[in-house]
Write a protein that holds these residues in place. Structure first.
Motif, short mmCIF file in Angstrom:
data_model
loop_
_atom_site.label_atom_id
_atom_site.label_comp_id
_atom_site.label_asym_id
_atom_site.label_seq_id
_atom_site.Cartn_x
_atom_site.Cartn_y
_atom_site.Cartn_z
N LYS A 147 68.03 59.81 38.31
CA LYS A 147 68.33 61.18 38.74
C LYS A 147 68.20 62.16 37.58
O LYS A 147 67.72 63.29 37.75
CB LYS A 147 69.74 61.25 39.32
CG LYS A 147 69.88 60.53 40.64
CD LYS A 147 71.35 60.53 41.08
CE LYS A 147 71.57 59.71 42.34
NZ LYS A 147 72.99 59.71 42.73
N TYR A 148 68.61 61.72 36.41
CA TYR A 148 68.49 62.57 35.21
C TYR A 148 67.02 62.85 34.92
O TYR A 148 66.63 63.99 34.68
CB TYR A 148 69.19 61.89 34.03
CG TYR A 148 69.36 62.79 32.84
CD1 TYR A 148 70.35 63.76 32.81
CD2 TYR A 148 68.54 62.65 31.73
CE1 TYR A 148 70.51 64.59 31.71
CE2 TYR A 148 68.70 63.47 30.62
CZ TYR A 148 69.69 64.43 30.62
OH TYR A 148 69.85 65.25 29.53
N ARG A 149 66.19 61.81 34.98
CA ARG A 149 64.76 61.98 34.69
C ARG A 149 64.09 62.89 35.72
O ARG A 149 63.33 63.78 35.36
CB ARG A 149 64.06 60.62 34.64
CG ARG A 149 62.57 60.73 34.39
CD ARG A 149 62.27 61.33 33.02
NE ARG A 149 60.85 61.60 32.87
CZ ARG A 149 60.34 62.79 32.56
NH1 ARG A 149 61.13 63.83 32.33
NH2 ARG A 149 59.04 62.95 32.44
N THR A 209 63.45 54.67 47.19
CA THR A 209 62.64 55.78 47.70
C THR A 209 63.54 56.89 48.24
O THR A 209 63.35 58.06 47.94
CB THR A 209 61.66 55.29 48.79
OG1 THR A 209 60.86 54.24 48.25
CG2 THR A 209 60.77 56.42 49.28
N LEU A 210 64.55 56.50 49.00
CA LEU A 210 65.51 57.47 49.52
C LEU A 210 66.25 58.16 48.38
O LEU A 210 66.44 59.38 48.39
CB LEU A 210 66.50 56.79 50.47
CG LEU A 210 67.55 57.69 51.10
CD1 LEU A 210 66.91 58.80 51.93
CD2 LEU A 210 68.51 56.84 51.94
N ALA A 211 66.65 57.40 47.36
CA ALA A 211 67.38 57.99 46.23
C ALA A 211 66.53 59.01 45.47
O ALA A 211 67.03 60.08 45.08
CB ALA A 211 67.85 56.88 45.27
N VAL A 212 65.26 58.71 45.29
CA VAL A 212 64.36 59.66 44.60
C VAL A 212 64.17 60.91 45.45
O VAL A 212 64.23 62.03 44.93
CB VAL A 212 63.01 59.00 44.25
CG1 VAL A 212 62.03 60.04 43.68
CG2 VAL A 212 63.20 57.85 43.27
N THR A 213 63.96 60.74 46.74
CA THR A 213 63.78 61.92 47.59
C THR A 213 65.07 62.73 47.68
O THR A 213 65.02 63.95 47.75
CB THR A 213 63.27 61.55 49.00
OG1 THR A 213 64.20 60.68 49.63
CG2 THR A 213 61.92 60.87 48.93
N ALA A 257 56.28 59.18 39.75
CA ALA A 257 55.13 59.24 40.67
C ALA A 257 55.53 59.83 42.02
O ALA A 257 54.80 60.67 42.57
CB ALA A 257 54.54 57.84 40.85
N LEU A 258 56.67 59.44 42.54
CA LEU A 258 57.12 59.96 43.83
C LEU A 258 57.46 61.45 43.74
O LEU A 258 57.16 62.22 44.65
CB LEU A 258 58.32 59.15 44.34
CG LEU A 258 58.76 59.40 45.77
CD1 LEU A 258 57.61 59.24 46.76
CD2 LEU A 258 59.91 58.46 46.12
N THR A 259 58.05 61.85 42.63
CA THR A 259 58.38 63.27 42.43
C THR A 259 57.10 64.11 42.34
O THR A 259 57.06 65.24 42.79
CB THR A 259 59.25 63.43 41.17
OG1 THR A 259 60.48 62.73 41.39
CG2 THR A 259 59.54 64.90 40.86
N LYS A 260 56.06 63.53 41.77
CA LYS A 260 54.78 64.23 41.61
C LYS A 260 53.74 63.69 42.60
O LYS A 260 52.56 63.61 42.28
CB LYS A 260 54.26 64.03 40.19
CG LYS A 260 55.19 64.51 39.10
CD LYS A 260 54.61 64.11 37.75
CE LYS A 260 55.55 64.37 36.62
NZ LYS A 260 54.99 63.96 35.33
N ILE A 261 54.16 63.34 43.79
CA ILE A 261 53.30 62.66 44.77
C ILE A 261 52.03 63.46 45.09
O ILE A 261 51.00 62.88 45.40
CB ILE A 261 54.08 62.31 46.06
CG1 ILE A 261 53.31 61.33 46.93
CG2 ILE A 261 54.45 63.55 46.85
CD1 ILE A 261 53.55 59.90 46.62
N SER A 262 52.09 64.78 44.98
CA SER A 262 50.88 65.57 45.26
C SER A 262 49.85 65.44 44.13
O SER A 262 48.68 65.74 44.32
CB SER A 262 51.23 67.05 45.47
OG SER A 262 51.72 67.61 44.27
N ALA A 272 59.01 54.96 36.38
CA ALA A 272 57.60 55.20 36.74
C ALA A 272 57.50 55.57 38.22
O ALA A 272 56.77 56.50 38.58
CB ALA A 272 56.77 53.95 36.43
N PHE A 273 58.22 54.84 39.06
CA PHE A 273 58.21 55.12 40.50
C PHE A 273 58.77 56.50 40.79
O PHE A 273 58.17 57.28 41.55
CB PHE A 273 59.01 54.04 41.23
CG PHE A 273 59.10 54.25 42.70
CD1 PHE A 273 57.96 54.28 43.50
CD2 PHE A 273 60.33 54.40 43.31
CE1 PHE A 273 58.04 54.47 44.87
CE2 PHE A 273 60.43 54.58 44.68
CZ PHE A 273 59.29 54.62 45.47
N ALA A 274 59.89 56.85 40.17
CA ALA A 274 60.52 58.15 40.40
C ALA A 274 59.61 59.29 39.96
O ALA A 274 59.50 60.31 40.66
CB ALA A 274 61.86 58.23 39.67
#
Length: 157
Positions: free
Chosen positions: A39-41, A124-128, A94-99, A90-92
């Motif tokens: 969450k911090y990242r 995935t839910l936590a990142v969104t 990429a998902l945050t910058k999904i576009s 890495a996942f967070a």
């Protein structure tokens, strides 16, 4: 920058939905310290001062170090992040910058080697979820500085 909306002015139904999701994630079995680091990242990427304040304090309360929080933006260059942390960061990102970037097979396979399918869904839910909080806070200019952890609030009483 003047605050545009307070939490008291936020529709109760919206907060209820967000808090139900928070409660689900808290009970999901995912490591809370790992979630706070993520969450911090994400909040760094999104420039959310309120969430940076909140998740810094929560991470420290859970035993995270100042060094790791200060260097999480450069986690790829630091040797002290675990394989699980690296995969989640890495996942967070990429998902945050999904576009801008895809969740490619290599990243997904790395996650699959470290987490169950259910945990990947929960991650995935936590990142969104943190992206949602970041966007609400940025839109309505809900600034930092007034977050008190539950432990600190109890100690003050």
């Amino acid at each position: 920058m003047a605050q545009r909306l307070t939490f008291q002015e936020t529709p109760r139904e919206v907060l209820d939905v967000l808090m139900r999701t928070e409660n689900y994630l808290n009970e999901s079995g995912l490591d809370h310290k790992l979630l706070e680091l993520m969450k911090y990242r994400v909040s760094q990427i999104n420039g959310c001062a309120r969430c940076l304040d909140i998740h810094h304090k929560e991470a420290i309360k859970l035993g995270e170090t100042e060094q790791r929080l200060h260097t999480v933006a450069a986690w790829r260059d630091c040797t002290y992040y675990t394989d699980k942390e690296r995969a989640v960061l890495a996942f967070a990102e990429a998902l945050t910058k999904i576009s801008e970037e895809d969740i490619d097979d290599e990243l997904y396979n790395t996650l699959s080697g470290l987490f169950s399918k259910r945990e990947i869904v929960d991650l995935t839910l936590a990142v969104t979820q943190i992206n949602t909080w970041n966007r609400l806070n940025r839109t309505f200019r809900m600034g930092p500085g007034n977050r008190v952890t539950a432990d600190a609030a109890q100690a003050a009483q």
